[in-house]
Scaffold this motif. Structure first.
Motif, PDB file in Angstrom:
ATOM      1  N   VAL A 156      83.758  71.119  33.898  1.00 36.50           N
ATOM      2  CA  VAL A 156      82.420  70.557  34.109  1.00 36.50           C
ATOM      3  C   VAL A 156      82.500  69.152  34.695  1.00 36.50           C
ATOM      4  CG1 VAL A 156      80.325  69.770  32.940  1.00 36.50           C
ATOM      5  CG2 VAL A 156      81.319  71.971  32.342  1.00 36.50           C
ATOM      6  N   LEU A 157      83.393  68.328  34.171  1.00 36.85           N
ATOM      7  CA  LEU A 157      83.428  66.927  34.579  1.00 36.85           C
ATOM      8  C   LEU A 157      84.231  66.668  35.846  1.00 36.85           C
ATOM      9  CD1 LEU A 157      83.804  65.231  31.101  1.00 36.85           C
ATOM     10  CD2 LEU A 157      81.739  65.553  32.449  1.00 36.85           C
ATOM     11  N   GLY A 158      85.063  67.620  36.253  1.00 32.57           N
ATOM     12  CA  GLY A 158      85.831  67.428  37.480  1.00 32.57           C
ATOM     13  C   GLY A 158      87.134  66.698  37.226  1.00 32.57           C
ATOM     14  N   TYR A 159      87.766  66.280  38.305  1.00 30.58           N
ATOM     15  CA  TYR A 159      89.092  65.673  38.211  1.00 30.58           C
ATOM     16  C   TYR A 159      89.070  64.265  37.622  1.00 30.58           C
ATOM     17  CZ  TYR A 159      90.632  69.568  41.014  1.00 30.58           C
ATOM     18  OH  TYR A 159      90.905  70.816  41.451  1.00 30.58           O
ATOM     19  N   THR A 160      88.030  63.518  37.900  1.00 30.28           N
ATOM     20  CA  THR A 160      87.967  62.142  37.405  1.00 30.28           C
ATOM     21  C   THR A 160      86.751  61.976  36.513  1.00 30.28           C
ATOM     22  OG1 THR A 160      86.806  61.510  39.411  1.00 30.28           O
ATOM     23  CG2 THR A 160      89.176  61.162  39.381  1.00 30.28           C
ATOM     24  N   PRO A 161      86.878  62.370  35.252  1.00 21.82           N
ATOM     25  CA  PRO A 161      85.726  62.257  34.366  1.00 21.82           C
ATOM     26  C   PRO A 161      85.317  60.792  34.162  1.00 21.82           C
ATOM     27  CG  PRO A 161      87.665  62.959  33.133  1.00 21.82           C
ATOM     28  CD  PRO A 161      88.057  62.882  34.571  1.00 21.82           C
ATOM     29  N   THR A 162      84.024  60.569  34.190  1.00 21.61           N
ATOM     30  CA  THR A 162      83.477  59.234  33.958  1.00 21.61           C
ATOM     31  C   THR A 162      82.382  59.349  32.911  1.00 21.61           C
ATOM     32  OG1 THR A 162      81.759  59.476  35.639  1.00 21.61           O
ATOM     33  CG2 THR A 162      83.875  58.592  36.382  1.00 21.61           C
ATOM     34  N   LEU A 163      81.985  58.225  32.394  1.00 22.96           N
ATOM     35  CA  LEU A 163      80.885  58.212  31.431  1.00 22.96           C
ATOM     36  C   LEU A 163      79.631  58.801  32.067  1.00 22.96           C
ATOM     37  CD1 LEU A 163      79.619  57.424  28.742  1.00 22.96           C
ATOM     38  CD2 LEU A 163      79.218  55.144  29.689  1.00 22.96           C
ATOM     39  N   THR A 164      79.361  58.440  33.301  1.00 17.20           N
ATOM     40  CA  THR A 164      78.171  58.945  33.987  1.00 17.20           C
ATOM     41  C   THR A 164      78.226  60.464  34.127  1.00 17.20           C
ATOM     42  OG1 THR A 164      78.029  56.871  35.210  1.00 17.20           O
ATOM     43  CG2 THR A 164      76.763  58.722  36.062  1.00 17.20           C
ATOM     44  N   ALA A 165      79.397  60.994  34.523  1.00 18.87           N
ATOM     45  CA  ALA A 165      79.540  62.446  34.654  1.00 18.87           C
ATOM     46  C   ALA A 165      79.330  63.122  33.293  1.00 18.87           C
ATOM     47  CB  ALA A 165      80.913  62.787  35.221  1.00 18.87           C
ATOM     48  N   GLY A 166      79.863  62.521  32.233  1.00 10.92           N
ATOM     49  CA  GLY A 166      79.679  63.073  30.890  1.00 10.92           C
ATOM     50  C   GLY A 166      78.220  63.104  30.477  1.00 10.92           C
ATOM     51  N   VAL A 167      77.500  62.036  30.764  1.00  8.29           N
ATOM     52  CA  VAL A 167      76.071  61.980  30.432  1.00  8.29           C
ATOM     53  C   VAL A 167      75.298  63.020  31.241  1.00  8.29           C
ATOM     54  CG1 VAL A 167      74.000  60.533  30.543  1.00  8.29           C
ATOM     55  CG2 VAL A 167      76.134  59.578  29.668  1.00  8.29           C
ATOM     56  N   ILE A 168      75.627  63.157  32.517  1.00  6.41           N
ATOM     57  CA  ILE A 168      74.959  64.159  33.362  1.00  6.41           C
ATOM     58  C   ILE A 168      75.238  65.566  32.828  1.00  6.41           C
ATOM     59  CG2 ILE A 168      74.940  65.218  35.660  1.00  6.41           C
ATOM     60  CD1 ILE A 168      75.468  62.376  36.794  1.00  6.41           C
ATOM     61  N   ALA A 169      76.492  65.836  32.458  1.00  4.42           N
ATOM     62  CA  ALA A 169      76.849  67.157  31.925  1.00  4.42           C
ATOM     63  C   ALA A 169      76.110  67.434  30.617  1.00  4.42           C
ATOM     64  CB  ALA A 169      78.366  67.244  31.717  1.00  4.42           C
ATOM     65  N   LEU A 170      76.093  66.448  29.711  1.00  4.84           N
ATOM     66  CA  LEU A 170      75.369  66.632  28.447  1.00  4.84           C
ATOM     67  C   LEU A 170      73.882  66.859  28.680  1.00  4.84           C
ATOM     68  CD1 LEU A 170      76.985  64.027  26.029  1.00  4.84           C
ATOM     69  CD2 LEU A 170      76.999  66.513  25.809  1.00  4.84           C
ATOM     70  N   VAL A 215      78.700  68.299  39.026  1.00  7.70           N
ATOM     71  CA  VAL A 215      78.722  68.292  37.561  1.00  7.70           C
ATOM     72  C   VAL A 215      77.574  69.150  37.031  1.00  7.70           C
ATOM     73  CG1 VAL A 215      78.385  66.861  35.496  1.00  7.70           C
ATOM     74  CG2 VAL A 215      79.930  66.097  37.301  1.00  7.70           C
ATOM     75  N   ILE A 216      76.391  68.993  37.613  1.00  5.49           N
ATOM     76  CA  ILE A 216      75.221  69.784  37.188  1.00  5.49           C
ATOM     77  C   ILE A 216      75.471  71.271  37.433  1.00  5.49           C
ATOM     78  CG2 ILE A 216      72.789  70.277  37.701  1.00  5.49           C
ATOM     79  CD1 ILE A 216      72.502  67.219  38.245  1.00  5.49           C
ATOM     80  N   ILE A 217      75.968  71.608  38.611  1.00  6.09           N
ATOM     81  CA  ILE A 217      76.238  73.014  38.939  1.00  6.09           C
ATOM     82  C   ILE A 217      77.312  73.584  38.008  1.00  6.09           C
ATOM     83  CG2 ILE A 217      77.220  74.535  40.720  1.00  6.09           C
ATOM     84  CD1 ILE A 217      75.769  72.703  42.797  1.00  6.09           C
ATOM     85  N   SER A 218      78.353  72.821  37.754  1.00  6.45           N
ATOM     86  CA  SER A 218      79.425  73.273  36.861  1.00  6.45           C
ATOM     87  C   SER A 218      78.914  73.469  35.437  1.00  6.45           C
ATOM     88  CB  SER A 218      80.582  72.269  36.857  1.00  6.45           C
ATOM     89  OG  SER A 218      81.165  72.178  38.127  1.00  6.45           O
ATOM     90  N   ALA A 219      78.130  72.526  34.952  1.00  2.00           N
ATOM     91  CA  ALA A 219      77.577  72.643  33.592  1.00  2.00           C
ATOM     92  C   ALA A 219      76.679  73.869  33.487  1.00  2.00           C
ATOM     93  CB  ALA A 219      76.814  71.376  33.221  1.00  2.00           C
ATOM     94  N   PHE A 220      75.854  74.073  34.495  1.00  2.00           N
ATOM     95  CA  PHE A 220      74.982  75.252  34.522  1.00  2.00           C
ATOM     96  C   PHE A 220      75.827  76.525  34.525  1.00  2.00           C
ATOM     97  CE2 PHE A 220      72.728  78.565  36.828  1.00  2.00           C
ATOM     98  CZ  PHE A 220      71.553  78.648  36.110  1.00  2.00           C
ATOM     99  N   GLY A 221      76.861  76.556  35.371  1.00  2.00           N
ATOM    100  CA  GLY A 221      77.720  77.737  35.462  1.00  2.00           C
ATOM    101  C   GLY A 221      78.451  78.037  34.172  1.00  2.00           C
ATOM    102  N   ILE A 222      78.991  77.005  33.533  1.00  5.61           N
ATOM    103  CA  ILE A 222      79.704  77.197  32.265  1.00  5.61           C
ATOM    104  C   ILE A 222      78.748  77.683  31.181  1.00  5.61           C
ATOM    105  CG2 ILE A 222      80.845  75.927  30.382  1.00  5.61           C
ATOM    106  CD1 ILE A 222      82.696  76.645  32.725  1.00  5.61           C
ATOM    107  N   TYR A 223      77.555  77.109  31.132  1.00  8.84           N
ATOM    108  CA  TYR A 223      76.558  77.524  30.146  1.00  8.84           C
ATOM    109  C   TYR A 223      76.219  78.998  30.342  1.00  8.84           C
ATOM    110  CZ  TYR A 223      72.451  77.249  27.135  1.00  8.84           C
ATOM    111  OH  TYR A 223      71.553  77.456  26.130  1.00  8.84           O
ATOM    112  N   LEU A 224      75.967  79.386  31.592  1.00 12.86           N
ATOM    113  CA  LEU A 224      75.617  80.771  31.906  1.00 12.86           C
ATOM    114  C   LEU A 224      76.774  81.707  31.564  1.00 12.86           C
ATOM    115  CD1 LEU A 224      73.507  82.681  33.104  1.00 12.86           C
ATOM    116  CD2 LEU A 224      74.522  82.239  35.349  1.00 12.86           C
ATOM    117  N   ALA A 225      77.994  81.319  31.929  1.00 10.33           N
ATOM    118  CA  ALA A 225      79.154  82.152  31.621  1.00 10.33           C
ATOM    119  C   ALA A 225      79.321  82.314  30.113  1.00 10.33           C
ATOM    120  CB  ALA A 225      80.413  81.535  32.237  1.00 10.33           C
ATOM    121  N   PHE A 226      79.167  81.228  29.366  1.00 10.53           N
ATOM    122  CA  PHE A 226      79.285  81.296  27.910  1.00 10.53           C
ATOM    123  C   PHE A 226      78.219  82.219  27.333  1.00 10.53           C
ATOM    124  CE2 PHE A 226      78.482  79.770  23.578  1.00 10.53           C
ATOM    125  CZ  PHE A 226      79.758  79.853  23.057  1.00 10.53           C
ATOM    126  N   PHE A 227      76.986  82.071  27.807  1.00  7.08           N
ATOM    127  CA  PHE A 227      75.891  82.917  27.336  1.00  7.08           C
ATOM    128  C   PHE A 227      76.202  84.389  27.593  1.00  7.08           C
ATOM    129  CE2 PHE A 227      72.021  85.268  28.299  1.00  7.08           C
ATOM    130  CZ  PHE A 227      71.334  85.136  27.110  1.00  7.08           C
TER     131      PHE A 227
END
Length: 181
Positions: free
Chosen positions: A60-74, A15-27
């Motif tokens: 970013v959240l993967g196949y099974t999004p959870t509250l924890t994954a959402g908080v980590i991504a945010l 989740v952290i790697i995906s969030a970082f990657g999406i942020y970088l790609a968007f930038f």
């Protein structure tokens, strides 16, 4: 403990790697497409952004999004915002930040400014109308700001030079529009 959070440590790392990657790609995409990408959005643009947000959320959240994954991504995204802010204030700021682009100086439309900003003349005229401009003679300057907003300065009082210090091509601004030094 991880079972109760609904995410494993490896999934959290992804989740952290995906969030970082999406942020970088968007930038990089926003930098590549220029400030125009943020300037004025049509209804279709807004719908596309909503759809992209949904797709990116799944990435970013993967196949099974959870509250924890959402908080980590945010938390990761906010951490990237904080890092970007820090880098803007340091030596990396020259690349991370955009400079304002001069689109019009007086009544003259600057074709190279429009090209650099990736703005069509019709889009410029839309912004002038939204600013209440009825005649080109009312215009002192039109500037595409780093935020994507278009500033329309009217003729009247001379403009303080300090307000224009970061603008590209500020030497093309007619002297009669500027406050004497």
């Amino acid at each position: 403990m991880w079972n109760s959070l609904g995410i494993t440590p490896i999934e959290a790392l992804w989740v952290i790697i995906s969030a970082f990657g999406i942020y970088l790609a968007f930038f990089l995409l926003v930098r590549g497409f220029g400030q125009r990408a943020l300037a004025s959005w049509s209804t279709l643009d807004k719908a596309i952004v909503i759809a992209l947000g949904s797709v990116l959320g799944r990435v970013v959240l993967g196949y099974t999004p959870t509250l924890t994954a959402g908080v980590i991504a945010l938390a990761t995204m906010f951490g990237m915002l904080r890092l970007e802010g820090y880098l803007r204030r340091t030596k990396g700021g020259a690349y991370l930040g955009s400079k304002p682009i001069l689109l019009m100086a007086g009544e003259k439309t600057l074709a190279d400014g429009l090209k650099r900003a990736r703005i069509q003349e019709d889009d410029l005229y839309l912004k002038l109308r939204q600013a209440g401009i009825r005649s080109f003679s009312e215009i002192a300057l039109v500037i595409l700001e780093p935020t994507g907003d278009v500033s329309v300065l009217r003729r009247g009082l001379p403009i303080e030079r300090a307000l224009l210090r970061t603008i590209r091509d500020r030497d093309r601004i007619p002297a009669e529009l500027l406050r004497p030094e």
